[in-house]
Design an enzyme around this catalytic site. Structure first.
Site, short mmCIF file in Angstrom:
data_model
loop_
_atom_site.label_atom_id
_atom_site.label_comp_id
_atom_site.label_asym_id
_atom_site.label_seq_id
_atom_site.Cartn_x
_atom_site.Cartn_y
_atom_site.Cartn_z
N GLY A 209 22.22 38.51 -2.47
CA GLY A 209 21.48 38.15 -3.99
C GLY A 209 20.22 37.61 -3.66
O GLY A 209 19.30 38.28 -4.58
N MET A 210 19.66 37.30 -2.65
CA MET A 210 18.46 37.10 -2.48
C MET A 210 17.49 38.36 -2.23
O MET A 210 16.42 38.43 -2.86
CB MET A 210 18.22 36.31 -0.98
CG MET A 210 17.03 35.42 -0.80
SD MET A 210 17.51 33.79 -0.95
CE MET A 210 17.63 33.59 0.75
N ASP B 9 59.92 49.23 -14.98
CA ASP B 9 59.58 47.89 -14.59
C ASP B 9 59.62 47.85 -13.14
O ASP B 9 59.44 46.54 -12.44
CB ASP B 9 60.63 46.99 -15.25
CG ASP B 9 60.20 46.35 -16.62
OD1 ASP B 9 59.05 46.79 -17.05
OD2 ASP B 9 61.06 45.55 -17.08
N ASP C 206 19.78 29.66 9.11
CA ASP C 206 20.09 30.39 8.08
C ASP C 206 20.70 29.56 6.96
O ASP C 206 20.66 29.72 5.71
CB ASP C 206 21.28 31.32 8.47
CG ASP C 206 20.83 32.70 9.25
OD1 ASP C 206 19.48 32.93 8.80
OD2 ASP C 206 21.50 33.33 10.07
#
Lengths: 464, 508
Positions: B429-430, B36, B294
């Site tokens: 992503g783009m 633990d 942007d």
């Protein structure tokens, strides 16, 4: 330092205040090994948190394991264990349809005395999936011993006789080796084997290592009729009364005991196939018990050693200290001493002197042959005391858990994480180099940094 | 029983250990079975800690179950007291000790007779509280313990510091970017002319806790950790506390204005408006970023936010209010403090999700199909599976979320960092979509002359199967080495045996 005086091994036992992984960690490699299994760990958030963090990225790969997380109602028995487990197991059956569900008992199920062995057969009959119970808890066991409890439970499930229809298909290794061959070809292959009683090996190893070790024995005309565990639960090996079994790992003493007492198998007590010396001793011992004359082992071993020479140069004459956490320590120390290292201390969580007898004798013999003092074997070590000893001895390498590695490195002491030896492929002739790759890595790394003058990175008063 | 694959907040004892190991010279002894003490691994690995983690276990094993752990716990406490001379030993219960129901309080009393340092029992119940709640309670408990002790001895200092001063409460080990936030907050206080009286628990000594009342006010930057202690100090010493997380430009300004109001109410005379205006418009880049082209491109993009209360609420506000991004769903796993979260994000998102079930969040993400996710490591992996970029904003976290470089999330530099994090998630992503539309980086087929993967050698079926088991990234190397080995020896067919002979020969 006095002159090396070979002597008998000494055994001591400390307080047991040491760091290791909880034995439930075995699910991480066993669920991958047994492809049609599902592991259900019946425990608390503490268990879940450990698994989640210790397994790291594997968690995200939709593992075939889950927690049955006990809540306050379970602890105070306001909820019915049987009904709760049935609900979860039906959900698992619905989502994954495994061939076996393995229940891993934890400290909590021990303390509240949940009768898992009693509940499992009833539930098994009701839902139609085998349920294997293993109590891999931190009250009784350390790290790799978790696998031992699971395999001991699996041993009870191995068939006595292969069912007629599947007899030839049963064995996974056999299938692998005779892959795509006609019946006649298989018969020809059969004739390559010596006539010996059936041999089953136990211990979970990655498939490539299974193939390598099976081939190693095949070269001697010894046929491995099965492995415990196999790739799938449905392919568990046939265990015949009076058949032979041999272990591949030093932490499998319960499994060995179960195979002998419950399944009436005969155990071949051999050193473990770790390092070329260990592998040769393992193969030869199996040969001698099965009445086969081993061929070409000396050359084979020599050839492997020759390949290790560059790594051996790096560690020859250096000292290694095992803090102890995974029970591989004796075999690894024996191999490293054969490589020319010295070893003042081997920490080990648990020492089964009967199951590891051949390995211990081999260690003693190795020390004598290499002319180095026999290591102290410390069972249930105390990490605090060990760190004091490390501070005094200043070993060239400490093999330790992750809790101590960074603090030791900061104090100028080379370390290697012991856990890596559990997950790397270290068995057989071919993998000896991989062990040394691990052992020498800190030394090679620190060799390239040694002129920078950065070896101690803590302020002096903070020492230990 | 609950079927669980993953949890967001850890068990209670982790919270207590985080507090204990944040203080200097405080040692925690866990009453726990073998294994633990995984906390030590996490601290050593994630924080890349140089010192030994001051946590040991008093092991619960079979013998303890039979006889009770009284002697053992007391011995372990006294022993640790001698070995390391800690100022304080915190006996930490775990899930195991919760059900054993031993009288740990009594052991603590007995041990404190022999120990030179102080000994206390962390008052946390495994089945009632999680890591975050336990951390908050333990910090409160330690503060209360030392305030009472100082009061009893008559050592409590009188009065306030001469100049306005602050205690920063809640910086702890294994906290998400806590070290960097702490540095940034200290810098901010410096800029505002406020002395930092004490920072707790990280790096603090328990001997200094008696000085806490000397500060003019307390700052609690994280919702989850420190409020207990701040409320205690308020009730005992009428110390005001500020619990506005200075994350994002608007919230940082709100936090500073609240500080101004607090100091002036105590007789100070400060005006931070000019500072706020200068930072916002010219020093920090975040406000200018919001205005730039942007950020315009991000307008109306859909995102999902999930994390702990502090970070999920703050990031939701930054995205919606400061960048014009459409937060479809904001969620938290702090179920015990859900009302606060609802109140914070209510006007900034369409939906609110309060859950600690990672499946529910995964399903919500799949349904919403956002352009980006801001969540924990779990959401990052959901994103990977669904091909959606993800910025990690909250624990649970991996080692890469403990950067060595300076990465605060709070204050004006924190706002800059957030801009990078958010913007980078989207552009990636783009790019992905553009690549998809135009069919990859280059539509022309590559012509390889030098290296050919094909060979004249025959691989047996078994060997080919074996080769396929070799991990992809080294398979090519293994194949080449094996074929070279076979060619050198005039072996026409490669079997498994040849493969392994080759492996041994090249020693790889």
């Amino acid at each position: 330092m006095t002159v090396a005086q070979p002597e008998a091994l000494s055994f001591e036992c400390e307080t047991g205040n040491y760091h290791t992984f909880c034995p439930i960690s075995c699910v991480s490699w066993l669920y991958q090994k047994i492809e049609d299994s599902f592991f259900l760990v019946i425990g608390t958030k503490t268990c879940g948190y450990f698994l989640q963090n210790a397994m790291g990225v594997m968690i995200f790969a939709e593992p075939r394991y889950a927690m049955a997380e006990l809540e306050e109602g379970d602890i105070s028995a306001q909820l019915n264990d049987y009904e709760e487990l049935k609900r979860l197991c039906l959900q698992i059956k619905h989502d994954r349809n495994p061939s076996v569900i393995v229940w891993i008992g934890t400290c909590t199920t021990e303390i509240i005395k949940m009768d898992m062995e009693g509940l499992a057969p009833k539930l098994e009959a009701e839902i139609g999936i085998p349920i294997v119970v293993a109590r891999a808890n931190g009250l009784d066991y350390a790290f790799t011993q978790g696998e031992d409890t699971v395999l001991a439970a699996m041993a009870a499930r191995c068939p006595k006789e292969a069912p007629e229809a599947e007899k030839e298909e049963r064995n996974a290794i056999q299938k692998l080796l005779s892959f795509g061959k006609t019946k006649e070809q298989v018969d020809v292959e059969e004739s390559q084997y010596a006539d010996h009683p059936p041999l089953v090996l136990f211990g979970s190893l990655p498939d490539p290592v299974v193939t390598q070790l099976s081939l190693e024995l095949k070269k001697q005309g010894i046929k491995v009729s099965g492995w415990l565990p196999a790739k799938r639960y449905t392919e568990l090996p046939v265990l015949k009364e009076g058949g032979y079994v041999a272990g591949v790992n030093p932490f499998l003493s319960r499994t060995a005991t179960t195979l002998m007492r419950r399944r009436k198998c005969k155990l071949i007590g051999a050193p473990f196939p770790i390092g070329p010396d260990g592998t040769r001793a393992w193969v030869e011992k199996i040969c001698s018990v099965l009445g086969v004359e081993p061929k070409g082992m000396e050359e084979r071993e020599a050839q492997i050693w020759a390949n290790l020479q560059d790594y051996i140069e790096l560690i020859k004459g250096k000292s290694v200290f095992f803090m102890g956490d995974n029970l591989l320590e004796i075999s690894l120390a024996r191999f490293l001493i054969r490589c020319g290292m010295t070893c003042p201390e081997i920490g080990i969580p648990y020492m089964d002197k009967r199951y590891q007898k051949a390995e211990l004798d081999f260690l003693e013999q190795t020390c004598q042959e290499m002319g180095v003092p026999a290591p102290k074997i410390i069972e249930k070590p105390d990490n605090y005391n060990q760190i004091q000893r490390i501070h005094k001895l200043q070993p060239d390498l400490v093999i330790t858990g992750m809790a101590h590695a960074n603090p030791l490195e900061a104090r100028g002491i080379n370390t290697k994480w012991s856990v890596e030896f559990t997950f790397a492929q270290i068995h057989g002739f071919s993998n000896a180099r991989d062990i040394l790759e691990l052992v020498t890595r800190p030394l090679r790394r620190n060799n390239s940094l040694k002129d920078l003058g950065w070896d101690k990175l803590v302020k002096e008063e903070a020492l230990v | 029983m609950k079927l669980a694959y993953w949890m967001y907040a850890g068990p209670a004892h982790i919270g207590t250990l985080r507090i204990a190991s944040s203080f200097k010279n405080v040692h925690a002894i866990m009453h726990a079975p073998l294994g633990d003490d995984y906390f030590n691994v996490m601290r050593s690995m994630l924080e890349r800690e140089r010192d030994f983690t001051p946590v040991t276990a008093s092991i619960v094993d079979r013998n303890v179950l039979a006889r009770g752990s009284q002697e053992k716990v007391v011995d372990n406490i006294v022993r640790k007291d001698k070995e390391e001379r800690p100022d304080l030993i915190v006996l930490t219960p775990t899930c195991t000790s919760s059900i054993l129901q031993e009288d740990l309080e009594n052991f603590v009393e007995r041990a404190s007779l022999d120990a030179k340092g102080d000994v206390m029992l962390a008052d946390v119940n495994h089945y009632r509280v999680n890591e975050l709640q336990a951390a908050d309670r333990t910090l409160n408990q330690i503060v209360e313990f030392y305030i009472k002790k100082a009061r009893k001895k008559g050592e409590l200092p009188e009065g306030k510091t001469e100049k306005p001063s602050v205690n920063i409460i809640g910086i702890s080990t294994l906290g998400f970017h806590n070290q960097h936030d702490c540095k940034e907050l200290k810098r901010l206080m410096g800029d505002l002319g406020i002395e930092v009286n004490e920072v707790i628990p990280e790096g603090a000594s328990v001997h200094n806790l008696k000085n806490l009342p000397r500060a003019w006010f307390n700052l609690v930057p994280y919702r989850e950790l420190g409020l207990g202690a701040a409320r205690y100090l308020e009730s005992e010493f009428e110390m005001p506390y500020i619990d506005i997380t200075p994350m994002g430009v608007v919230e940082t300004a709100r936090c500073i204005r609240k500080i101004q109001q607090t100091i002036n109410a105590l007789g100070g005379n400060v005006d931070y408006e000019e500072f706020i205006d200068n930072q916002t418009r010219f020093v920090s880049q975040a406000a200018w970023f919001s205005r730039s082209i942007d950020c315009q491109n991000l307008t109306g993009k859909k995102v999902v936010v999930f994390g702990d209360n502090t970070h999920a609420a703050a990031i939701t506000k930054v995205l919606a209010r400061e960048m014009g991004i459409h937060v479809v769903l904001a969620g938290t796993y702090c179920k015990y403090d859900a009302d606060w979260f609802r109140e914070q994000v209510g006007e900034w998102c369409d939906e609110i999700l309060i859950s600690d079930d990672n499946g529910a969040i995964g399903d919500a993400i799949a349904r919403i199909e956002p352009s980006a996710i801001f969540g924990t490591q779990m959401e990052r992996h959901v994103g990977k599976r669904l091909d959606i970029p993800c910025g990690v904003i909250a624990a649970p976290i991996h080692i890469q979320n403990f950067p060595v470089g300076y990465r605060p999330y709070m204050g004006y530099e924190g706002a800059n960092q957030l801009v990078d994090l958010i913007y980078n998630s989207f552009t990636l992503g783009m790019e992905d979509h553009l690549l998809e539309i135009f069919g990859g980086h280059d539509t022309k087929e590559a012509i390889h002359k030098g290296i050919s993967a094909d060979s004249d050698l025959n691989w047996t079926k078994e060997a080919r199967a074996e080769l396929n088991k070799v991990p992809g990234f080294v398979r090519g190397k293994v194949k080449r080495n094996t074929e070279k080995f076979a060619r050198d020896r005039n072996i026409a067919e490669i079997s498994i045996e040849v493969m392994y002979a080759a492996k041994e020969a090249v020693g790889a």
